[in-house]
Design a protein around this motif. Sequence first.
Motif: not given
Length: 436
Positions: A43-47, A50-53, A104-107
């Motif tokens: 899930x974190x890798x998906x974020x 999209x250009x996050x670090x 896990x899901x984004x809450x």
Amino acid sequence: MKIKYMLFSLAALLLLSGCFSSDAESLYYIPRASEEFIKLQTKIDEVKAAGAEYSPPAGGENRQSVQLVDIDGDGIKEAVAFLRVQAEDNPIKIYIFRNIDDDYEVADIIEGAGTGIESISYVDMDGDGTMELLVGWQMAGLRHMTLYSERGFSHMKIAETDYTTLTITDLSGDGRPNIAAARIGAAEEPGEVIVFTLMPDGEVPRASTYFSDGIESISRISTGRLTDGKPALFLEGKLSGGGIITDVFCFDGQSLNNITRAENTAEQGSRTMPVYATDINGDGNTEVPRTIALPQQSDSMYYAIEWLAYESNGDSCVVLSTYHNYSDEWYFILPSGWLARGFTVRREDFVAGERTLVFSFMNRRGEAEDFMKVFTLSGDNREERSHTQGRFLLFEEGDKLYAAQLLEPSGASPPITQESTIASFKRIYTEWITGT
């Protein structure tokens, strides 16, 4: 019984013969991440794709890029991830991932401007079982604190202020945490401490008061107890003209008072020695140091320290006096009456491998009457030198020995003995304080 014994013996022989080698070899495998962790990382890798670090907090106790915290009090920990997306107006992101059915899901997502997160704390301020998030945002040239409610995983801003340092403590003494934000004043304005309380109905009352005049930076801030049992905040501030003073703040649940502000000004009550409020005598209360100049025997100035215990109304009394030798890393508890009698010290560093401090009383003619020497000994023969010429050992640590020598009778009451000298000698240890 015989059958059980034979089965046990057979099992032992099989183990020794290597028949269980496949299980033994598994002990050398690299530990595998749990399936739950792999799902979270996905899930974190998906974020991040999209250009996050990662952009973890720079200070405080919680500095990991991903932190596991039970925010809603259900016994299952949520994952809190700190990320940065450069191309957005609010680049700093706090992602809260909720664990549902081992996935896990984004809450929730908390966004902020600035250059990063200075610190984060999780605290249940109103006792409802849900953690509030205290976020210190790092802006250009300043820090900004925001307190978020996270009920139902829908964040809501409930308090904020600029700050220099943050402390979470129970200043009201009711068992519920308060947030104390201290900030240095601008230009000629004094600094300020603001205390936030979260009530069960969601109201966030705040109380504030000022530092002593002239404080330009904060050395440290801590919580302690006063002689009447009340908790207090002890702020060590550096003065613009040099020196350190201690401000003591008391909170009664509604108003915040600086009980030492009247006496601690830039001209009075300051000290140059790096000594701070502490429980010096082990009675459970925090004492505040005040330096006293000793009679001079040369151009060098030496100081004793009187330790003041405060009540919440500002009354104080001296509970202990000490002499601190910071260069040799020890201090000495001064018996009652020594300062009134003209106690003083001087250095005699004439011998290689020996740092010597001479204790004296000044008589009415202004002459020093020496009564004791304290030695800091180094070198290969330091142990032998610690027992010559009537010396006796005070303390041994690493490559240093500390010894003392009693000289002519001082006439002090009670008499100075080897036992009382050893009991009064204490080491100074470096304090490691972070997150302030």
